[in-house]
Motif scaffolding. Structure first.
Motif, PDB file in Angstrom:
ATOM      1  N   LEU A 289       5.965   4.586   0.437  1.00  0.00           N
ATOM      2  CA  LEU A 289       6.004   5.565   1.524  1.00  0.00           C
ATOM      3  C   LEU A 289       5.819   6.985   1.002  1.00  0.00           C
ATOM      4  O   LEU A 289       6.244   7.302  -0.113  1.00  0.00           O
ATOM      5  N   ALA A 290       5.221   7.838   1.819  1.00  0.00           N
ATOM      6  CA  ALA A 290       5.153   9.262   1.513  1.00  0.00           C
ATOM      7  C   ALA A 290       4.943  10.034   2.817  1.00  0.00           C
ATOM      8  O   ALA A 290       4.319   9.536   3.759  1.00  0.00           O
TER       9      ALA A 290
ATOM     10  N   ALA B 263       0.838  -1.193   0.000  1.00  0.00           N
ATOM     11  CA  ALA B 263       0.000   0.000   0.000  1.00  0.00           C
ATOM     12  C   ALA B 263       0.877   1.248   0.000  1.00  0.00           C
ATOM     13  O   ALA B 263       2.094   1.173   0.191  1.00  0.00           O
ATOM     14  N   LEU B 264       0.272   2.403  -0.201  1.00  0.00           N
ATOM     15  CA  LEU B 264       0.972   3.664  -0.015  1.00  0.00           C
ATOM     16  C   LEU B 264       0.784   4.057   1.455  1.00  0.00           C
ATOM     17  O   LEU B 264      -0.319   4.411   1.878  1.00  0.00           O
ATOM     18  N   ASN B 265       1.840   3.966   2.217  1.00  0.00           N
ATOM     19  CA  ASN B 265       1.799   4.246   3.644  1.00  0.00           C
ATOM     20  C   ASN B 265       2.198   5.701   3.891  1.00  0.00           C
ATOM     21  O   ASN B 265       3.340   6.099   3.627  1.00  0.00           O
ATOM     22  N   LEU B 266       1.268   6.492   4.376  1.00  0.00           N
ATOM     23  CA  LEU B 266       1.510   7.906   4.620  1.00  0.00           C
ATOM     24  C   LEU B 266       1.892   8.120   6.082  1.00  0.00           C
ATOM     25  O   LEU B 266       1.215   7.629   6.988  1.00  0.00           O
ATOM     26  N   VAL B 267       2.970   8.850   6.311  1.00  0.00           N
ATOM     27  CA  VAL B 267       3.447   9.108   7.671  1.00  0.00           C
ATOM     28  C   VAL B 267       3.327  10.595   7.986  1.00  0.00           C
ATOM     29  O   VAL B 267       3.286  11.444   7.093  1.00  0.00           O
ATOM     30  N   GLN B 268       3.291  10.897   9.292  1.00  0.00           N
ATOM     31  CA  GLN B 268       3.047  12.269   9.728  1.00  0.00           C
ATOM     32  C   GLN B 268       4.314  13.099   9.858  1.00  0.00           C
ATOM     33  O   GLN B 268       4.263  14.329   9.810  1.00  0.00           O
TER      34      GLN B 268
ATOM     35  N   PRO C 113       8.968  13.315   9.410  1.00  0.00           N
ATOM     36  CA  PRO C 113      10.133  12.822   8.682  1.00  0.00           C
ATOM     37  C   PRO C 113      10.903  11.721   9.388  1.00  0.00           C
ATOM     38  O   PRO C 113      11.481  10.850   8.725  1.00  0.00           O
ATOM     39  N   SER C 114      10.931  11.707  10.719  1.00  0.00           N
ATOM     40  CA  SER C 114      11.682  10.658  11.401  1.00  0.00           C
ATOM     41  C   SER C 114      11.072   9.288  11.139  1.00  0.00           C
ATOM     42  O   SER C 114      11.787   8.287  11.011  1.00  0.00           O
ATOM     43  N   ASN C 115       9.738   9.228  11.060  1.00  0.00           N
ATOM     44  CA  ASN C 115       9.083   7.969  10.720  1.00  0.00           C
ATOM     45  C   ASN C 115       9.424   7.558   9.289  1.00  0.00           C
ATOM     46  O   ASN C 115       9.646   6.371   9.004  1.00  0.00           O
ATOM     47  N   TYR C 116       9.458   8.523   8.389  1.00  0.00           N
ATOM     48  CA  TYR C 116       9.809   8.244   6.990  1.00  0.00           C
ATOM     49  C   TYR C 116      11.220   7.654   6.912  1.00  0.00           C
ATOM     50  O   TYR C 116      11.443   6.628   6.258  1.00  0.00           O
ATOM     51  N   HIS C 117      12.159   8.291   7.609  1.00  0.00           N
ATOM     52  CA  HIS C 117      13.534   7.789   7.619  1.00  0.00           C
ATOM     53  C   HIS C 117      13.594   6.364   8.170  1.00  0.00           C
ATOM     54  O   HIS C 117      14.265   5.486   7.608  1.00  0.00           O
ATOM     55  N   SER C 118      12.899   6.156   9.297  1.00  0.00           N
ATOM     56  CA  SER C 118      12.967   4.865   9.984  1.00  0.00           C
ATOM     57  C   SER C 118      12.387   3.734   9.152  1.00  0.00           C
ATOM     58  O   SER C 118      12.937   2.630   9.112  1.00  0.00           O
ATOM     59  N   PHE C 119      11.275   3.997   8.481  1.00  0.00           N
ATOM     60  CA  PHE C 119      10.679   2.956   7.642  1.00  0.00           C
ATOM     61  C   PHE C 119      11.573   2.607   6.459  1.00  0.00           C
ATOM     62  O   PHE C 119      11.684   1.448   6.070  1.00  0.00           O
ATOM     63  N   LEU C 120      12.225   3.604   5.876  1.00  0.00           N
ATOM     64  CA  LEU C 120      13.172   3.316   4.799  1.00  0.00           C
ATOM     65  C   LEU C 120      14.304   2.440   5.317  1.00  0.00           C
ATOM     66  O   LEU C 120      14.723   1.477   4.653  1.00  0.00           O
ATOM     67  N   LYS C 121      14.804   2.749   6.504  1.00  0.00           N
ATOM     68  CA  LYS C 121      15.895   1.968   7.104  1.00  0.00           C
ATOM     69  C   LYS C 121      15.449   0.545   7.404  1.00  0.00           C
ATOM     70  O   LYS C 121      16.237  -0.411   7.299  1.00  0.00           O
ATOM     71  N   MET C 122      14.174   0.385   7.763  1.00  0.00           N
ATOM     72  CA  MET C 122      13.640  -0.949   8.054  1.00  0.00           C
ATOM     73  C   MET C 122      13.470  -1.786   6.789  1.00  0.00           C
ATOM     74  O   MET C 122      13.323  -3.001   6.872  1.00  0.00           O
ATOM     75  N   GLY C 123      13.452  -1.122   5.640  1.00  0.00           N
ATOM     76  CA  GLY C 123      13.324  -1.856   4.389  1.00  0.00           C
ATOM     77  C   GLY C 123      12.000  -1.678   3.669  1.00  0.00           C
ATOM     78  O   GLY C 123      11.746  -2.356   2.665  1.00  0.00           O
TER      79      GLY C 123
END
Length: 290
Positions: free
Chosen positions: A55-56, A32-37, A39-49
């Motif tokens: 992501l957006a 899915a397109l997972n929308l985050v509130q 930037p730290s969450n965005y960074h962390s999800f990218l790091k998680m894979g």
């Protein structure tokens, strides 16, 4: 987790609004397109894979009326502080009332400031009978007079009175209901007439109102307090009642409300609180392409 589907055919057409500010696998919808509130969450999800295409960064999930009321609400808070008006603090019960001990002790600790007319408390017991009883016990044991609001009409009349420049009849107002919807709506509706929101750093940590972040229930909530503090519209997490009272004293004697209100106004100008609007825009764009 809250999800809205652009169409119902597969996760690739789903938009998922990710909760809080702590990256965890169970809040992600694969494909899915997972929308985050934030930037730290965005960074962390990218790091998680999590794949970049899934992501957006959207902004905070805030009710529309609350966002539209930001300029006037910030102006009112600043004017009230400069005029030495009582500090209006809304204290909602989170979840099932797991913070009962902390909140009840906080109400008692603020009793002196309430009796002196320096603080007004809006206590939202929601639809939890045990929290209603706990609030009443704290108020009566500390000799604090209070009004009670029992339904949506009463709550809206209360809000309208304050918007018109009036003051509550008493320095403590207890909001307590039989239905869930009114219980939840009360905090959203009253935020624009309150000066401070005192709450655990849950989804309310993202709201555009000066926030006193009190003791968390789940460890994941700590990251939402960090978000509020870095944005300038909330404090770091306050884990002890005396520290919370000290923050109230600071809010009463300094320009902190004005500083937080300016941060909120500035954040609003760059669309930081437009997460819901952006999510709907993305959903509609995707639907048109199907």
């Amino acid at each position: 987790m809250v999800a809205c589907a652009a169409v119902a055919a597969g996760f690739k057409n789903v938009i998922n609004l990710v909760i809080d500010n702590h990256a965890q696998w169970f809040v992600v919808v694969p494909g899915a397109l997972n929308l985050v509130q934030g930037p730290s969450n965005y960074h962390s999800f990218l790091k998680m894979g999590v794949p970049e295409k899934d992501l957006a960064l959207a902004g905070h999930w805030i009710p529309r009326d609350l966002v539209e009321g930001i300029p006037d609400a910030c102006a009112r808070r600043t004017a009230r502080r400069k005029a030495g008006k009582p500090l209006r603090i809304i204290i909602p019960v989170g979840g099932a009332g797991a913070q009962r001990k902390f909140i009840v002790n906080l109400v008692g600790a603020l009793s002196g400031l309430v009796k002196d007319g320096k603080v007004q408390l809006f206590l939202n017991a929601a639809d939890h009978a045990h929290m209603k009883e706990a609030f009443i016990g704290a108020l009566e044991s500390n000799g604090m007079d209070y009004d009670t609001v029992l339904d949506m009409n009463g709550m809206k009349s209360f809000k309208d009175k304050l918007l018109a420049g009036g003051e509550p009849s008493k320095n403590v107002t207890l909001f307590t209901y039989d239905d869930y919807f009114t219980a939840v709506a009360t905090t959203d509706i009253l935020c624009n007439v309150a000066d401070v929101l005192a709450c655990k750093p849950s989804e309310l940590a993202f709201y555009p109102i000066p926030k006193l972040m009190i003791r968390r229930v789940g460890d994941h909530e700590a990251y939402s307090a960090y978000r509020a503090s870095e944005l300038g519209d909330g404090t770091l997490e306050v884990r002890e009642v005396p520290e919370a009272v000290r923050y109230v004293e600071v809010l009463l004697t300094t320009n902190l409300i004005e500083v937080m209100s300016k941060c909120i106004a500035d954040n609003n100008k760059i669309g930081l609180y437009d997460g819901c609007k952006n999510a709907m825009k993305l959903a509609l764009e995707r639907a048109e392409k199907m």
